[in-house]
Write a protein that holds these residues in place. Structure first.
Motif, mmCIF file in Angstrom:
data_model
loop_
_atom_site.group_PDB
_atom_site.id
_atom_site.type_symbol
_atom_site.label_atom_id
_atom_site.label_comp_id
_atom_site.label_asym_id
_atom_site.label_seq_id
_atom_site.Cartn_x
_atom_site.Cartn_y
_atom_site.Cartn_z
ATOM 1 N N VAL A 122 42.236 11.850 23.234
ATOM 2 C CA VAL A 122 42.546 13.027 22.459
ATOM 3 C C VAL A 122 43.229 14.105 23.477
ATOM 4 C CG1 VAL A 122 41.522 15.103 21.391
ATOM 5 C CG2 VAL A 122 40.393 12.592 21.044
ATOM 6 N N LEU A 123 44.349 14.396 23.082
ATOM 7 C CA LEU A 123 44.806 15.413 24.172
ATOM 8 C C LEU A 123 45.887 16.537 23.314
ATOM 9 C CD1 LEU A 123 48.387 14.320 25.150
ATOM 10 C CD2 LEU A 123 46.957 12.308 24.280
ATOM 11 N N THR A 124 46.300 17.465 23.971
ATOM 12 C CA THR A 124 46.897 18.594 23.521
ATOM 13 C C THR A 124 48.114 18.734 24.384
ATOM 14 O OG1 THR A 124 45.027 19.737 22.539
ATOM 15 C CG2 THR A 124 47.144 21.139 22.859
ATOM 16 N N PRO A 125 49.389 18.678 23.979
ATOM 17 C CA PRO A 125 50.429 18.778 24.963
ATOM 18 C C PRO A 125 50.406 20.118 25.552
ATOM 19 C CG PRO A 125 51.227 17.947 22.736
ATOM 20 C CD PRO A 125 49.977 18.538 22.635
ATOM 21 N N ASP A 126 50.775 20.338 27.114
ATOM 22 C CA ASP A 126 50.910 21.270 27.561
ATOM 23 C C ASP A 126 52.668 21.545 28.175
ATOM 24 O OD1 ASP A 126 49.427 23.665 28.141
ATOM 25 O OD2 ASP A 126 50.315 23.141 30.172
ATOM 26 N N ARG A 127 52.898 22.161 29.015
ATOM 27 C CA ARG A 127 54.309 22.363 29.672
ATOM 28 C C ARG A 127 54.974 20.957 29.847
ATOM 29 N NH1 ARG A 127 53.911 26.594 34.357
ATOM 30 N NH2 ARG A 127 52.413 24.772 34.968
ATOM 31 N N ASN A 128 54.120 19.998 30.388
ATOM 32 C CA ASN A 128 54.692 18.659 30.843
ATOM 33 C C ASN A 128 53.633 17.671 29.709
ATOM 34 O OD1 ASN A 128 55.042 15.942 31.707
ATOM 35 N ND2 ASN A 128 55.826 16.912 33.733
ATOM 36 N N PRO A 129 54.164 17.227 28.873
ATOM 37 C CA PRO A 129 53.440 16.278 27.847
ATOM 38 C C PRO A 129 53.043 15.218 28.739
ATOM 39 C CG PRO A 129 55.701 16.412 27.196
ATOM 40 C CD PRO A 129 55.556 17.392 28.263
ATOM 41 N N PHE A 130 53.884 14.638 29.643
ATOM 42 C CA PHE A 130 53.342 13.195 30.296
ATOM 43 C C PHE A 130 52.171 13.503 31.265
ATOM 44 C CE2 PHE A 130 58.041 12.503 29.080
ATOM 45 C CZ PHE A 130 57.929 11.205 28.744
ATOM 46 N N GLU A 131 52.080 14.775 31.661
ATOM 47 C CA GLU A 131 50.876 15.001 32.649
ATOM 48 C C GLU A 131 49.844 15.150 31.821
ATOM 49 O OE1 GLU A 131 50.254 15.513 35.647
ATOM 50 O OE2 GLU A 131 52.116 15.737 36.809
ATOM 51 N N SER A 132 49.900 15.813 30.399
ATOM 52 C CA SER A 132 48.685 15.997 29.363
ATOM 53 C C SER A 132 48.378 14.738 29.278
ATOM 54 C CB SER A 132 49.296 16.577 28.367
ATOM 55 O OG SER A 132 49.587 17.950 28.742
ATOM 56 N N PHE A 133 48.970 13.506 28.938
ATOM 57 C CA PHE A 133 48.914 12.385 28.440
ATOM 58 C C PHE A 133 48.053 11.569 29.775
ATOM 59 C CE2 PHE A 133 49.285 7.980 27.352
ATOM 60 C CZ PHE A 133 49.234 7.905 25.794
ATOM 61 N N ARG A 134 48.743 11.605 31.022
ATOM 62 C CA ARG A 134 48.135 10.924 32.004
ATOM 63 C C ARG A 134 46.604 11.526 32.142
ATOM 64 N NH1 ARG A 134 48.954 11.821 38.481
ATOM 65 N NH2 ARG A 134 47.919 9.757 39.222
ATOM 66 N N SER A 135 46.510 12.921 32.233
ATOM 67 C CA SER A 135 45.138 13.430 32.434
ATOM 68 C C SER A 135 44.210 13.053 31.567
ATOM 69 C CB SER A 135 45.183 14.990 32.385
ATOM 70 O OG SER A 135 46.170 15.731 33.191
ATOM 71 N N ASP A 178 46.524 16.247 19.180
ATOM 72 C CA ASP A 178 46.481 17.516 18.462
ATOM 73 C C ASP A 178 47.517 18.559 18.763
ATOM 74 O OD1 ASP A 178 44.984 19.251 16.741
ATOM 75 O OD2 ASP A 178 43.076 19.496 18.076
ATOM 76 N N GLN A 179 47.461 19.626 17.578
ATOM 77 C CA GLN A 179 48.448 20.695 17.966
ATOM 78 C C GLN A 179 49.859 20.307 18.511
ATOM 79 O OE1 GLN A 179 45.153 23.069 19.848
ATOM 80 N NE2 GLN A 179 46.583 24.625 19.294
ATOM 81 N N PHE A 180 50.231 19.158 17.854
ATOM 82 C CA PHE A 180 51.604 18.684 18.364
ATOM 83 C C PHE A 180 52.780 19.733 18.389
ATOM 84 C CE2 PHE A 180 55.233 15.743 18.145
ATOM 85 C CZ PHE A 180 55.066 14.991 18.812
ATOM 86 N N GLU A 181 52.673 20.664 17.644
ATOM 87 C CA GLU A 181 53.946 21.901 17.718
ATOM 88 C C GLU A 181 53.942 22.100 19.044
ATOM 89 O OE1 GLU A 181 49.959 24.023 16.254
ATOM 90 O OE2 GLU A 181 50.983 22.247 15.820
ATOM 91 N N GLN A 182 52.774 22.294 19.974
ATOM 92 C CA GLN A 182 52.859 22.681 21.177
ATOM 93 C C GLN A 182 53.779 21.814 22.182
ATOM 94 O OE1 GLN A 182 49.521 24.011 23.244
ATOM 95 N NE2 GLN A 182 48.396 25.069 21.544
#
Length: 573
Positions: A122-135, A178-182
């Motif tokens: 479960v993740l919410t995209p941030d400025r770098n979605p790849f970093e969010s995914f990896r985290s 979640d909150q894919f609009e981000q």
């Protein structure tokens, strides 16, 4: 959800083993056994749990499954969607319960069906979605080194290949973004957006049905997906709750804790919710907030001890329509003038305006913004922020290994009139300051990495000019309490770069002017000399240099000047 009832269910090997018939039977069993209306006296005989069973403005999480009621049919629909497709897009208004449906509904139900085979990411995209995914993969113990390529290369194929290679035998992955609009409001790099979307669509297109991806997004951002038709295949649009669903969501959590509602109160709350929904879609957070406040006030009045939530307490504390407004006004009113000013500064840092929205739509596209802790520098801001967090209006977390702050829910933007007023009078400042904050943060990261691209992040032109105007007029100071040291350093570096460029341009213009004169002089001397001594070696050399000087005049002014001077000196000497 009631785990006792679900623990004896048959467990399946994979997503594909869950048939539509199995899913329908599960819902029938849950509806008849778990959510049946229990006699009021029977509820009051249960062990009393004085803790509030309502979550306020927070999202439901998997641990809240036993208090999540009213979405049984939608859980069934989502399970069927996961069974049938590898990629599902869940749409709905802000506040319609998209996050809660997946977090406290779909994921726990799949856990009951698949057991330890289910791995939920479960993740919410941030400025770098790849970093969010990896985290989130690191949090699930897939390893720092094994996942490094995801954030280092930031490529679609690498994302898909890494997931497939790390998925262990028999694991069934549910990736919930979640909150894919981000992805569009937080990430400003369009190439990065496209690469990430390509990555998840390629992952979903694999023949294996052991990886499922669910995207939850505000419906008013659907236009963002028009360039990506592969994302809009299997869609679910989450509607507002119907009266019977609302009744379950209102009554059953209290019943789990041994408390009932006074006759007629549930009907009154349902009417208030539906009335609010006509004014503002997505009112479920207001419902949860109001019920949580009702429970809190009932404890103070002794109603919980008598095991009954009463109309009088509901009306005094605030109805669904005005409870949040009253409570936030009360909290704000108890602050000192300095704390009130800090509150305004904090809230304005936690909202943003979708830049792609038309100017006439700007107010409707105001969204929540996740801010980094470093943006709150003064002791007064930090103290006030702690108070707002303790009152459950803001939430803190960590993103990309840094502390972050955001609104407890976007419903605050439209439900607190004071905040709406602040936003309306500060729209341009909000857009400019948030863009500055994001770019300054990115510049600092690149500079720390000694990345040559750091220089490219600095501002110039009208954008820099507007920031300097706002600074001179002290608008950043009045609206946000000033810029952070990081942002000030970014602006200073941008000004220094601008000044360097302007000096170079002025020098080039001067050289061009001098060069033109030198070229004319060189050409005239060389031409005149050639007239009197055509076969003279020095004259020919001078003529060659003069011609070269003329050729380089617009290409390399500095070189042109030196060639012109050389042509002249050869002839003179």
């Amino acid at each position: 959800m009631n785990q006792e009832n679900s623990s004896h269910q048959q467990q399946f090997q994979s997503f594909g083993d869950i048939s539509a018939q199995d899913n329908a039977q599960i819902v029938i069993q849950q509806t008849s056994k778990v959510y049946q209306f229990i006699a009021r006296e029977e509820v009051k005989e249960r062990k009393l749990n004085p803790a509030s069973p309502y979550i306020g403005l927070k999202k439901f999480e998997s641990d809240d499954q036993n208090l999540f009621f009213g979405r049984e049919q939608w859980i069934a629909k989502s399970i069927e969607a996961v069974r049938a497709s590898n990629l599902i897009l869940l749409l709905g208004a802000s506040g319609s319960g998209k996050s809660s449906l997946i977090r406290a509904g779909l994921i726990p139900r799949l856990k009951n069906l698949l057991g330890k085979r289910l791995i939920s990411l479960v993740l919410t995209p941030d400025r770098n979605p790849f970093e969010s995914f990896r985290s989130i993969m690191i949090a699930k113990e897939y390893g720092q080194e094994a996942t490094a390529a995801i954030s280092e290369q930031q490529e679609a194929d690498i994302l898909a290949q890494t997931c497939i290679s790390l998925q262990r035998e028999e694991e069934q992955w549910l990736i919930f973004i979640d909150q894919f609009e981000q992805l569009f409001t937080r990430c400003k790099d369009t190439k990065l957006q496209k690469s990430f979307i390509d990555g998840i669509t390629r992952l979903a297109s694999k023949e294996s049905a052991s990886i499922k991806i669910v995207l939850a997004m505000r419906a008013d951002f659907l236009d963002k997906l028009s360039p990506y038709p592969s994302l809009t295949g299997h869609q679910l649009f989450l509607n507002d709750m119907q009266p019977d669903e609302l009744r379950l969501a209102i009554e059953q959590p209290a019943a789990q804790h041994g408390v009932i509602f006074e006759d007629g109160l549930v009907e009154q709350i349902i009417n208030d919710v539906q009335g609010q929904a006509r004014l503002q879609p997505g009112s479920l957070p207001l419902l949860q907030y109001t019920l949580d406040l009702l429970w809190e006030n009932s404890q103070k009045r002794g109603d919980i001890d008598s095991r009954t939530l009463r109309k009088e307490t509901y009306l005094v504390g605030g109805t669904v329509r005005d409870a949040l407004q009253k409570k936030v006004d009360d909290i704000y009113g108890k602050f000192s003038l300095e704390e009130q000013a800090a509150t305004k500064q904090i809230f304005l840092k936690l909202v943003n305006v979708d830049n792609s929205a038309q100017e006439s739509e700007a107010t409707s596209r105001v969204i929540s913004r996740r801010a980094y802790g470093s943006e709150f520098g003064s002791e007064l801001e930090k103290k006030t922020l702690d108070e707002l967090v303790s009152n459950n209006l803001l939430v803190t977390s960590r993103q990309e290994e840094q502390p972050t702050v955001e609104l407890a829910h976007e419903i605050l933007i439209n439900s607190w009139s004071k905040l709406k007023g602040w936003i309306e009078e500060s729209l341009e400042a909000i857009i400019l300051r948030n863009r500055l904050a994001d770019d300054a943060q990115r510049w600092q990261v690149l500079r720390a990495e000694k990345n040559v691209k750091a220089e490219d992040e600095l501002w110039s032109g009208s954008k820099l000019g507007r920031v300097l105007e706002f600074k001179q007029e002290q608008q950043f100071e009045s609206q946000f309490g000033g810029l952070s040291s990081e942002q000030e350093e970014f602006v200073s570096a941008s000004v220094e770069k601008r000044d360097r460029i302007q000096k170079k341009e002025a020098r080039d213009k001067l050289i061009l002017k001098i060069g033109a004169s030198a070229v004319l002089l060189a050409v005239s001397v060389a031409t005149g000399a050639g007239f009197f001594a055509k076969h003279n070696r020095d004259t020919n050399k001078s003529l060659q240099l003069a011609n070269a000087s003329a050729t380089n005049l617009t290409i390399d002014p500095t070189r042109s000047v030196w060639l012109g001077i050389a042509a002249h000196l050869i002839r003179v000497c």
